[in-house]
Design a protein around this motif. Sequence first.
Motif, PDB file in Angstrom:
ATOM      1  N   GLY A 119       3.489 -30.440  -1.755  1.00  0.00           N
ATOM      2  CA  GLY A 119       3.574 -30.078  -0.346  1.00  0.00           C
ATOM      3  C   GLY A 119       4.983 -30.228   0.197  1.00  0.00           C
ATOM      4  O   GLY A 119       5.912 -30.601  -0.509  1.00  0.00           O
ATOM      5  N   PRO A 120       5.160 -29.945   1.497  1.00  0.00           N
ATOM      6  CA  PRO A 120       6.492 -30.026   2.097  1.00  0.00           C
ATOM      7  C   PRO A 120       6.983 -31.466   2.145  1.00  0.00           C
ATOM      8  O   PRO A 120       6.204 -32.399   2.279  1.00  0.00           O
ATOM      9  CB  PRO A 120       6.308 -29.468   3.503  1.00  0.00           C
ATOM     10  CG  PRO A 120       4.874 -29.208   3.689  1.00  0.00           C
ATOM     11  CD  PRO A 120       4.155 -29.467   2.418  1.00  0.00           C
TER      12      PRO A 120
ATOM     13  N   ASN B 267      10.377 -26.808   2.051  1.00  0.00           N
ATOM     14  CA  ASN B 267       9.536 -26.296   3.141  1.00  0.00           C
ATOM     15  C   ASN B 267       9.440 -27.261   4.309  1.00  0.00           C
ATOM     16  O   ASN B 267       8.394 -27.382   4.945  1.00  0.00           O
ATOM     17  CB  ASN B 267       8.136 -25.957   2.628  1.00  0.00           C
ATOM     18  CG  ASN B 267       8.131 -24.725   1.768  1.00  0.00           C
ATOM     19  OD1 ASN B 267       8.975 -23.853   1.922  1.00  0.00           O
ATOM     20  ND2 ASN B 267       7.196 -24.647   0.858  1.00  0.00           N
TER      21      ASN B 267
END
Length: 171
Positions: A95-96, A122
């Motif tokens: 994930g970010p 991200n």
Amino acid sequence: GVTRAPGSSNAQAHGFSSTQGIFVHPMSRVWRDILGVYVPITFEIFDRRPNIANEPNRQVYEVEVRAGMSAKRTIFYQSYNTTGIYTERVQIPFGPGYFSITVSLRTTHGIVYEDTFHIGFNVDYMGGLWLIVFLPLVLASIPIFMFRRKPNWEEDEDYGGSRNGILGRAG
């Protein structure tokens, strides 16, 4: 300098004075916030040991890329048979966030060479979100403004134009 890999009992010499190793190129080392799915990583495997060209069974270089230092966070693994510059596109499935990317090389002797760099993955996705929203609206409005219909007063019923009704001819 000499570094020590976490969880290992052997020390590794790393740097340009070393006879073999791995290092991340400056184009990948620069701090950047990457938007997207894949992270491009460019690294170089070098081996300047004497007489290595005559030992093909010793020319095996196992490269592992981890998001952090833990072996449980391995995001890429590949074995190479030649030295050189490689660019690999890896995906970070966690994930970010902000990550410390560790690129390690294990030789046939069990010596581990590592290089680490930092990226944001991200994290600032709102910066690219305006393109997703704004660009389609602009592209859709261009034909609307370019091809506007000019009114024709002769066809308007209120000004005594054509006597055709809605369905064509009026009786």
